[in-house]
Scaffold this active site. Sequence first.
Site, PDB file in Angstrom:
ATOM      1  N   HIS A  49      26.909  34.216  35.743  1.00 54.96           N
ATOM      2  CA  HIS A  49      26.280  35.538  35.752  1.00 54.96           C
ATOM      3  C   HIS A  49      24.891  35.473  35.106  1.00 54.96           C
ATOM      4  CE1 HIS A  49      30.702  36.945  35.598  1.00 54.96           C
ATOM      5  NE2 HIS A  49      30.274  37.047  36.843  1.00 54.96           N
ATOM      6  N   LYS A  73      42.938  51.098  33.584  1.00 50.33           N
ATOM      7  CA  LYS A  73      43.317  49.741  33.184  1.00 50.33           C
ATOM      8  C   LYS A  73      42.710  49.318  31.848  1.00 50.33           C
ATOM      9  CE  LYS A  73      43.784  48.069  37.955  1.00 50.33           C
ATOM     10  NZ  LYS A  73      43.319  47.067  38.938  1.00 50.33           N
ATOM     11  N   ARG A 122      28.923  32.502  45.849  1.00 50.70           N
ATOM     12  CA  ARG A 122      29.297  31.111  45.547  1.00 50.70           C
ATOM     13  C   ARG A 122      29.789  30.350  46.762  1.00 50.70           C
ATOM     14  NH1 ARG A 122      33.796  32.481  41.350  1.00 50.70           N
ATOM     15  NH2 ARG A 122      34.100  33.982  43.036  1.00 50.70           N
ATOM     16  N   SER A 159      34.981  34.141  36.489  1.00 50.64           N
ATOM     17  CA  SER A 159      35.576  34.789  35.315  1.00 50.64           C
ATOM     18  C   SER A 159      37.090  34.603  35.302  1.00 50.64           C
ATOM     19  CB  SER A 159      35.231  36.282  35.307  1.00 50.64           C
ATOM     20  OG  SER A 159      33.854  36.484  35.108  1.00 50.64           O
TER      21      SER A 159
END
Length: 198
Positions: A49, A73, A122, A159
Amino acid sequence: PSFPSFDEKCGKGNVNLHAIAENRNFVTMETTKRIALFTGTFDPFTIGHQSIVARALPLFDQLIIAVAVSKLKHTQAEISARVAAIEAVYAGNPAITVKAYDDLTVEMAAREGAHFIVRGVRSVHDFEYEREQADINRQLSGVETVLLFAEPQLSSLSSTMVRELQFFGKDVSAWVAKPTHDKDIQATPADNHNKKQV
């Protein structure tokens, strides 16, 4: 020989450029601040990032790192901690702000006056997903998406991978943007007023 002046040439019966230039309807070039959102969950904010931010900065006047969260969440403390961790990475850089949001990305862009969304890619799979999202966002609001391809050495980093390694007790400090791995970072509110022309 005597040549007519500019005003004489543009006088009665000719195009008066002075009048056109003074007309309020005359189209002039205006400087528009280029604001972009770099969106993601950033859980955690990795060196991948960080690479995208570094490459996007020269393209825009203001870059907002927009942290996508779900209030169903995540607790407010978790959201504040994630924002604060990213703020710590870019402390002192007025061209970057960090804000959380829990609605549509295009709605966040509209609130912030952003006409661009920055996304990292990616793989081919990422590209197809981002292409579809870019098309939808452009149809909804006219916002354009800028795709930046990951540096080769970072193309396998995610991540999710970092979280899994953390779960099994592995040292992930090499892949997490400093100092986001520091659990002692204190949450501080984002400065919504730091702005700078680049």
